[in-house]
Write a protein that holds these residues in place. Structure first.
Motif, PDB file in Angstrom:
ATOM      1  N   SER B  31       0.789  -1.213   0.033  1.00  0.00           N
ATOM      2  CA  SER B  31       0.115  -0.025   0.052  1.00  0.00           C
ATOM      3  C   SER B  31       0.947   1.313   0.015  1.00  0.00           C
ATOM      4  O   SER B  31       0.607   2.255  -0.360  1.00  0.00           O
ATOM      5  CB  SER B  31      -0.919   0.103   1.226  1.00  0.00           C
ATOM      6  N   CYS B  32       2.130   1.150   0.456  1.00  0.00           N
ATOM      7  CA  CYS B  32       3.102   2.205   0.456  1.00  0.00           C
ATOM      8  C   CYS B  32       3.538   2.579  -0.834  1.00  0.00           C
ATOM      9  O   CYS B  32       4.241   3.784  -0.926  1.00  0.00           O
ATOM     10  CB  CYS B  32       4.093   1.988   1.616  1.00  0.00           C
ATOM     11  N   LYS B  33       3.508   1.669  -1.625  1.00  0.00           N
ATOM     12  CA  LYS B  33       4.267   1.608  -3.059  1.00  0.00           C
ATOM     13  C   LYS B  33       3.415   1.759  -3.956  1.00  0.00           C
ATOM     14  O   LYS B  33       3.809   2.380  -5.218  1.00  0.00           O
ATOM     15  CB  LYS B  33       5.033   0.480  -3.084  1.00  0.00           C
ATOM     16  N   ILE B  34       2.163   1.225  -4.235  1.00  0.00           N
ATOM     17  CA  ILE B  34       1.733   0.982  -5.526  1.00  0.00           C
ATOM     18  C   ILE B  34       0.890   2.149  -6.045  1.00  0.00           C
ATOM     19  O   ILE B  34       0.995   2.462  -7.255  1.00  0.00           O
ATOM     20  CB  ILE B  34       0.368  -0.159  -5.271  1.00  0.00           C
ATOM     21  N   VAL B  88      10.126   1.858   4.320  1.00  0.00           N
ATOM     22  CA  VAL B  88       8.762   1.701   4.553  1.00  0.00           C
ATOM     23  C   VAL B  88       8.810   1.841   5.992  1.00  0.00           C
ATOM     24  O   VAL B  88       9.279   0.938   6.706  1.00  0.00           O
ATOM     25  CB  VAL B  88       7.942   0.767   4.180  1.00  0.00           C
ATOM     26  N   PRO B  89       8.066   2.809   7.013  1.00  0.00           N
ATOM     27  CA  PRO B  89       8.130   2.927   8.302  1.00  0.00           C
ATOM     28  C   PRO B  89       7.321   1.727   8.987  1.00  0.00           C
ATOM     29  O   PRO B  89       6.160   1.460   8.207  1.00  0.00           O
ATOM     30  CB  PRO B  89       7.287   4.230   8.701  1.00  0.00           C
ATOM     31  N   TYR B  90       7.953   1.011   9.887  1.00  0.00           N
ATOM     32  CA  TYR B  90       7.265  -0.142  10.204  1.00  0.00           C
ATOM     33  C   TYR B  90       7.557  -0.624  11.742  1.00  0.00           C
ATOM     34  O   TYR B  90       8.427  -0.473  12.362  1.00  0.00           O
ATOM     35  CB  TYR B  90       8.090  -1.304   9.484  1.00  0.00           C
ATOM     36  N   PRO B 184       0.154  -8.549  -0.530  1.00  0.00           N
ATOM     37  CA  PRO B 184      -0.610  -7.895  -1.475  1.00  0.00           C
ATOM     38  C   PRO B 184      -0.654  -8.742  -2.985  1.00  0.00           C
ATOM     39  O   PRO B 184       0.146  -9.786  -2.911  1.00  0.00           O
ATOM     40  CB  PRO B 184       0.255  -6.650  -1.723  1.00  0.00           C
ATOM     41  N   PHE B 185      -1.861  -8.431  -3.777  1.00  0.00           N
ATOM     42  CA  PHE B 185      -2.077  -8.938  -4.754  1.00  0.00           C
ATOM     43  C   PHE B 185      -2.323  -8.077  -5.675  1.00  0.00           C
ATOM     44  O   PHE B 185      -3.293  -7.146  -5.455  1.00  0.00           O
ATOM     45  CB  PHE B 185      -3.216 -10.006  -4.801  1.00  0.00           C
ATOM     46  N   PHE B 186      -1.722  -7.936  -6.921  1.00  0.00           N
ATOM     47  CA  PHE B 186      -1.972  -6.865  -7.800  1.00  0.00           C
ATOM     48  C   PHE B 186      -2.386  -7.478  -9.257  1.00  0.00           C
ATOM     49  O   PHE B 186      -1.969  -8.541  -9.575  1.00  0.00           O
ATOM     50  CB  PHE B 186      -0.673  -6.076  -8.251  1.00  0.00           C
ATOM     51  N   VAL B 187      -3.374  -6.930  -9.787  1.00  0.00           N
ATOM     52  CA  VAL B 187      -4.002  -7.311 -11.330  1.00  0.00           C
ATOM     53  C   VAL B 187      -3.791  -6.099 -12.129  1.00  0.00           C
ATOM     54  O   VAL B 187      -4.494  -5.084 -11.869  1.00  0.00           O
ATOM     55  CB  VAL B 187      -5.288  -7.853 -11.182  1.00  0.00           C
ATOM     56  N   VAL B 188      -3.040  -6.096 -13.167  1.00  0.00           N
ATOM     57  CA  VAL B 188      -2.977  -5.268 -14.162  1.00  0.00           C
ATOM     58  C   VAL B 188      -3.077  -5.641 -15.621  1.00  0.00           C
ATOM     59  O   VAL B 188      -2.328  -6.571 -16.138  1.00  0.00           O
ATOM     60  CB  VAL B 188      -1.322  -4.635 -14.088  1.00  0.00           C
ATOM     61  N   ASP B 189      -4.112  -5.478 -16.339  1.00  0.00           N
ATOM     62  CA  ASP B 189      -4.278  -5.742 -17.431  1.00  0.00           C
ATOM     63  C   ASP B 189      -4.464  -7.048 -17.730  1.00  0.00           C
ATOM     64  O   ASP B 189      -4.031  -7.836 -18.553  1.00  0.00           O
ATOM     65  CB  ASP B 189      -3.056  -5.234 -18.583  1.00  0.00           C
ATOM     66  N   GLY B 190      -5.035  -7.768 -16.372  1.00  0.00           N
ATOM     67  CA  GLY B 190      -5.439  -9.197 -16.364  1.00  0.00           C
ATOM     68  C   GLY B 190      -3.995 -10.014 -16.106  1.00  0.00           C
ATOM     69  O   GLY B 190      -4.131 -10.975 -15.645  1.00  0.00           O
ATOM     70  N   GLU B 191      -2.929  -9.218 -15.698  1.00  0.00           N
ATOM     71  CA  GLU B 191      -1.770 -10.156 -15.375  1.00  0.00           C
ATOM     72  C   GLU B 191      -1.786  -9.792 -13.756  1.00  0.00           C
ATOM     73  O   GLU B 191      -1.767  -9.064 -13.006  1.00  0.00           O
ATOM     74  CB  GLU B 191      -0.378  -9.262 -15.871  1.00  0.00           C
ATOM     75  N   PHE B 193      -0.319 -10.664  -9.932  1.00  0.00           N
ATOM     76  CA  PHE B 193       0.901 -10.379  -9.243  1.00  0.00           C
ATOM     77  C   PHE B 193       0.966 -10.750  -7.880  1.00  0.00           C
ATOM     78  O   PHE B 193       0.162 -10.041  -7.208  1.00  0.00           O
ATOM     79  CB  PHE B 193       1.819  -9.317  -9.429  1.00  0.00           C
ATOM     80  N   TRP B 194       1.583 -11.776  -7.218  1.00  0.00           N
ATOM     81  CA  TRP B 194       1.422 -11.979  -5.578  1.00  0.00           C
ATOM     82  C   TRP B 194       2.516 -11.537  -5.033  1.00  0.00           C
ATOM     83  O   TRP B 194       3.676 -11.853  -5.259  1.00  0.00           O
ATOM     84  CB  TRP B 194       1.136 -13.222  -5.507  1.00  0.00           C
ATOM     85  N   GLY B 195       2.375 -10.659  -3.968  1.00  0.00           N
ATOM     86  CA  GLY B 195       3.672 -10.486  -3.311  1.00  0.00           C
ATOM     87  C   GLY B 195       4.270  -9.081  -3.652  1.00  0.00           C
ATOM     88  O   GLY B 195       4.334  -8.549  -4.451  1.00  0.00           O
ATOM     89  N   VAL B 196       4.580  -8.172  -2.364  1.00  0.00           N
ATOM     90  CA  VAL B 196       5.132  -7.011  -2.650  1.00  0.00           C
ATOM     91  C   VAL B 196       6.510  -7.195  -3.153  1.00  0.00           C
ATOM     92  O   VAL B 196       7.104  -6.326  -4.020  1.00  0.00           O
ATOM     93  CB  VAL B 196       5.572  -6.598  -1.100  1.00  0.00           C
TER      94      VAL B 196
END
Lengths: 211, 211
Positions: B31-34, B88-90, B184-191, B193-196
């Motif tokens: 969430s800090c990056k996307i 990232v602050p943690y 996290p899990f990202f979906v970009v143009d149907g691709e 991606f799992w994981g930061v």
């Protein structure tokens, strides 16, 4: 564990432990990168094949990733693109190989010559993951060893030797005791790293020795 | 799904879907990056909280990672150093929060104002993962919403509203249908991606649109 370290490389405790399963595409990708990365920082790498599907996932109470709903489908997508991203030759297989004969042959040869054992492991990984040739059979493993000068019949006998089977079983037990649970898995100065995607962190550690 | 896309952002199908669980340290790091990464390529991001431990791991037949032998211990080591590596602050918590109230509040507010809902999600993630304050309780979630101008009693009522509970349940079902299984899990143009740790691949895709 102490004995195991002593018979591997001159660096002793500064060696990087590289755990991988011959059935793991990401383990193969790690194998293409770790020696070069280590060499840039004057480190050597001890290769340590393990058995995830057969042994370690049982300890964790997990199904194998490819047999896990949702995750299984994803790995078929992620492996080929990760290989391309890393610049590693890759051929996605119809199914994973059985890693047993490869891993046994590795620990057997390693007693004789650690460098020869690593060469055999590299040859087998390339056959499976760059050329798409299934490495499961004892015959194929013996052929690869023969190409490195090891008598074919000697390898085939070793793969059935209870003492060799025990060598591998002990190596897997030791890996579990060290907290290894995936492939690839790197241990550097006691720091544990799971996944080929953690290689940038391995590099950061090698460079800085801190976070 | 179509309705869901339409009420979010002007970009329509070019939006990046960002799935995360409020209980996931790596989801927080994502969430800090996307948003910043997406903005560099003219993309917008639709945030989609999910419930891994409560729902999705059951579909997969898995224990939660922190409750999985070997892997659980590792995450306590890997999360803090990954946060440092990413800048990232943690603050690593003694235990994971219950994500239910945060996720419900998000989908409830989103019906009113997608931007406000994202601001609430960001505030909650920072409280939990940068400041180490447990966000499990409805009261804390209502306090955070109040700081953004939302009536406290209104939030508390919404968190008990069956229609709001259903909004979240539907969102999780939709995520599973799209093959989402981690955070996290990202979906970009149907691709997918799992994981930061896949953010470099997300970036590669955004830049090249191929592998």
């Amino acid at each position: 564990m102490t004995d195991d370290r002593q018979d591997n490389g001159a660096e002793g405790g500064t060696n990087i432990d590289f755990y991988f399963d011959f059935l793991s595409s990401y383990g193969y990708m790690g194998s293409c990168k770790i020696d070069e990365l280590a060499a840039r920082f004057g480190r050597q790498v001890t290769w340590r094949p393990i058995l995830l599907g057969i042994t370690i996932f049982k300890v964790m109470g997990l199904k194998a990733p490819l047999e896990t709903p949702l995750k299984g489908d994803y790995i078929h997508i992620d492996s080929p693109r990760m290989a391309k991203y890393l610049g590693v030759p890759y051929k996605h297989p119809a199914q994973q190989p059985n890693p047993l004969n490869s891993a046994r042959a590795y620990y057997w040869l390693r007693q004789r010559d650690a460098s020869l054992a690593k060469d055999l492991a590299k040859a087998l990984l390339v056959r499976q993951w760059a050329q798409g040739i299934d490495i499961s059979s004892a015959e194929l493993v013996a052929d690869e060893a023969a190409a490195l000068g090891v008598e074919r019949q000697e390898t085939l006998a070793a793969l059935q030797d209870p003492a060799v089977k025990q060598l591998l079983a002990d190596a897997v037990d030791q890996a579990i005791a060290e907290g290894v649970f995936g492939s690839p898995f790197f241990v550097v100065d006691g720091e544990r790293f799971w996944g080929v995607d953690r290689l940038p962190l391995v590099e950061h550690w090698l460079e800085h020795g801190s976070w």
